[in-house]
Design an enzyme around this catalytic site. Structure first.
Site, PDB file in Angstrom:
ATOM      1  N   VAL A  50     -42.289  38.804  -8.214  1.00 30.18           N
ATOM      2  CA  VAL A  50     -42.754  39.934  -9.025  1.00 30.18           C
ATOM      3  C   VAL A  50     -43.973  40.601  -8.374  1.00 30.18           C
ATOM      4  CG1 VAL A  50     -43.592  40.657 -11.296  1.00 30.18           C
ATOM      5  CG2 VAL A  50     -41.837  38.889 -11.129  1.00 30.18           C
ATOM      6  N   LYS A  89     -45.159  34.960 -19.250  1.00 34.48           N
ATOM      7  CA  LYS A  89     -44.824  34.699 -20.672  1.00 34.48           C
ATOM      8  C   LYS A  89     -45.445  33.416 -21.197  1.00 34.48           C
ATOM      9  CE  LYS A  89     -41.849  34.756 -17.980  1.00 34.48           C
ATOM     10  NZ  LYS A  89     -40.973  35.579 -17.234  1.00 34.48           N
ATOM     11  N   VAL A 134     -41.759  39.907 -21.501  1.00 36.22           N
ATOM     12  CA  VAL A 134     -40.508  39.758 -22.259  1.00 36.22           C
ATOM     13  C   VAL A 134     -39.512  40.806 -21.784  1.00 36.22           C
ATOM     14  CG1 VAL A 134     -39.433  39.768 -24.541  1.00 36.22           C
ATOM     15  CG2 VAL A 134     -41.807  39.025 -24.298  1.00 36.22           C
ATOM     16  N   GLY A 174     -38.257  41.501 -18.857  1.00 43.30           N
ATOM     17  CA  GLY A 174     -38.396  42.094 -17.512  1.00 43.30           C
ATOM     18  C   GLY A 174     -38.580  43.598 -17.574  1.00 43.30           C
ATOM     19  N   ILE A 200     -36.974  45.775 -19.336  1.00 46.84           N
ATOM     20  CA  ILE A 200     -36.621  46.424 -20.613  1.00 46.84           C
ATOM     21  C   ILE A 200     -37.897  46.760 -21.377  1.00 46.84           C
ATOM     22  CG2 ILE A 200     -35.368  46.195 -22.801  1.00 46.84           C
ATOM     23  CD1 ILE A 200     -33.760  43.922 -21.538  1.00 46.84           C
ATOM     24  N   GLU A 212     -33.308  28.020 -11.142  1.00 48.31           N
ATOM     25  CA  GLU A 212     -34.167  27.223 -10.259  1.00 48.31           C
ATOM     26  C   GLU A 212     -33.479  25.903  -9.954  1.00 48.31           C
ATOM     27  OE1 GLU A 212     -37.230  28.297  -9.374  1.00 48.31           O
ATOM     28  OE2 GLU A 212     -37.138  30.089 -10.623  1.00 48.31           O
ATOM     29  N   ASP A 242     -37.934  29.026 -21.757  1.00 48.39           N
ATOM     30  CA  ASP A 242     -38.287  30.392 -21.340  1.00 48.39           C
ATOM     31  C   ASP A 242     -38.013  31.381 -22.490  1.00 48.39           C
ATOM     32  OD1 ASP A 242     -38.752  32.456 -19.067  1.00 48.39           O
ATOM     33  OD2 ASP A 242     -36.796  33.026 -19.872  1.00 48.39           O
ATOM     34  N   LYS A 244     -40.714  33.734 -24.964  1.00 44.91           N
ATOM     35  CA  LYS A 244     -40.540  35.178 -25.173  1.00 44.91           C
ATOM     36  C   LYS A 244     -40.424  35.514 -26.665  1.00 44.91           C
ATOM     37  CE  LYS A 244     -38.406  35.694 -20.624  1.00 44.91           C
ATOM     38  NZ  LYS A 244     -37.133  35.606 -19.904  1.00 44.91           N
TER      39      LYS A 244
HETATM   40  N1  HSE Z   1     -35.747  32.684 -15.461  1.00 42.74           N
HETATM   41  C1  HSE Z   1     -35.854  33.834 -16.302  1.00 42.74           C
HETATM   42  C2  HSE Z   1     -34.455  34.298 -16.709  1.00 42.74           C
HETATM   43  C3  HSE Z   1     -36.604  34.914 -15.565  1.00 42.74           C
HETATM   44  O1  HSE Z   1     -33.475  33.755 -16.201  1.00 42.74           O
HETATM   45  O2  HSE Z   1     -34.316  35.173 -17.550  1.00 42.74           O
HETATM   46  C4  HSE Z   1     -37.379  35.819 -16.428  1.00 42.74           C
HETATM   47  O3  HSE Z   1     -38.226  35.171 -17.311  1.00 42.74           O
END
Ligand code: HSE
Length: 412
Positions: free
Chosen positions: A11, A100, A127, A129, A131, A185, A196, A200
């Site tokens: 990013v 986040k 939150v 990306g 959008i 990952e 994740d 958010k």
């Molecule tokens: N690993 C996250 C996803 C990236 O797959 O949405 C963005 O937070």
């Protein structure tokens, strides 16, 4: 005016690229005479980078440079990010972050410091990306009382579920594929186990309902236990399985917040959100349902949201953007077991007729689902809405039925 970027990963490097690529229009929109990158903080060396003269390894250079008024944090994680961001805000610099975890865990404290120091702490990229969702909630939808917000907030798990639904592959194979493509990952825990998405929805719930929500208070389930059988039953029910993060107002002073797999009706706008895409549905009392859709992750979409915040911070140097939320409150988030929902339940029953009769007696009439080539002792039903804990407890206490899978059913 000068900007610094901390963290030259996916990013951060996108942010730097965008700041140079669209420099002219960015400066114009920021209403400043100039908006230039002065430093990039990273512990790694980038000798071949076109920005190599910008790199520093010592955070204090940024902290102590009065020319730097806006700092972008794209390092991720909590430990260093929290320490650095707090020091920067206390030093009177505005901070823009895509982190986040930082906002979900420390948002209230950092927003309070930003308010005291009359600087901006902005996090549109944290939150969804690319959008736009934070600003629409706080500005465009500000006239509404928001009743509910729900979304597909994790691209990796949405990609895995899409593969399972459309190509009939197992969770393990779909995860392997997501890792090969670089979506997931090597350690996919944060995505696959729902953490994740949880961070958010905590941020969105705080914005919509006005109080900080900690991830530890949110019942979070991932998608590891979703089987091909569940995917097929969802189809026969008339929908698809999605990992849904949702927050809902309960009465005047409580909310429910959950993250977990859910059945979504085929006609829902969330049902057709496939692959790595994200979508957020906001249910306002004046607007009804509004849906935001787009790329929830990735270098340039996320950089787009970060740089938009940089522009906004530059535009609001004298009077900070006024948004935030109150401190967390005990028992504000209800236990997920108290939340009423219809549920899909799959299990085993040696005598299906006997089990269906016993289930009906315990929780009222259920709809029995079917799928091709199901084992003879498999039974899947959809209940009427009841508190989730009641459904779980009552069905776990039937001698003729052994539940394996419980999945919530959404009404959007
Ligand atoms: N690993 C996250 C996803 C990236 O797959 O949405 C963005 O937070």
């Amino acid at each position: 005016m000068y900007v610094a970027v901390m963290g030259f990963g996916t990013v951060g490097s996108g942010v730097v690229e965008l700041l140079y690529k669209n420099h002219h229009s960015i400066v114009k929109k920021s209403m400043q005479d100039s908006l230039d990158l002065k430093y990039i903080l990273d512990i790694r060396d980038f000798p071949d980078s076109p920005y190599k003269d910008k790199f520093v390894k010592d955070f204090n250079i940024i902290l102590n440079d009065p020319e730097v008024q806006i700092v972008v944090e794209t390092m991720g994680g909590i430990t260093f990010a929290y320490d650095f961001v707090k020091k920067l805000l206390l030093a009177g610099k505005s901070v823009v972050t895509s982190n986040k975890e930082l906002v979900a865990e420390k948002g209230f404290e950092l927003l309070t410091i930003a308010k005291e120091k009359n600087v901006n702490f902005l996090f549109e990229a944290s939150v969804g990306g690319g959008i736009p969702i934070i600003r629409p909630i706080t500005q465009c939808l500000a006239a509404n009382e928001i009743d509910e917000i729900a979304g597909i907030l994790n691209g990796t798990t949405n990609y895995i579920l899409t593969k399972m639904i459309t190509e009939d592959v197992s969770f393990e194979d779909a995860l392997k594929n997501a890792q090969e493509l670089g979506y997931a990952e090597k350690d996919p825990t944060a995505d696959v186990d729902g953490h994740d998405a949880c961070r958010k929805i905590c941020i969105l719930a705080a914005l919509c309902f006005g109080k900080h929500v900690y991830p530890k208070d949110v019942h979070t389930e991932g998608i590891r236990n979703i089987s091909s059988a569940d995917v097929e039953y969802a189809k026969s029910w008339g929908g698809v399985i999605k990992l849904i993060a949702a927050a809902k107002k309960i009465g005047d002073d409580k909310i429910s917040v959950t993250v977990g797999p859910a059945f979504v009706q085929k006609r829902s706008q969330l049902a057709s959100v496939d692959d790595v895409f994200n979508a957020v549905l906001v249910r306002g009392d004046a607007t009804g349902d509004v849906v935001f859709y787009g790329r929830g992750a990735g270098k340039m979409p996320t950089a787009s949201a970060v740089v938009a915040d940089v522009i906004d911070a530059a535009k609001h140097t004298l009077k900070k953007k006024n948004f935030g939320w109150d401190d967390a409150q005990e028992n504000y988030v209800i236990n997920y077991r108290e939340q009423s929902a219809a549920m899909y339940v799959r299990g085993t029953a040696e005598n299906r007729e006997e089990a269906i009769k016993a289930i009906n007696e315990k929780i009222g009439a259920v709809r029995v689902l079917s799928r091709e080539n199901a084992p003879e002792n498999e039974l899947a039903v959809v209940t009427n809405p009841l508190p989730e804990g009641e459904i779980r407890d009552k069905l776990q206490n039937i001698s003729s039925f052994a539940p394996v899978s419980f999945i919530r059913i959404t009404n959007y």
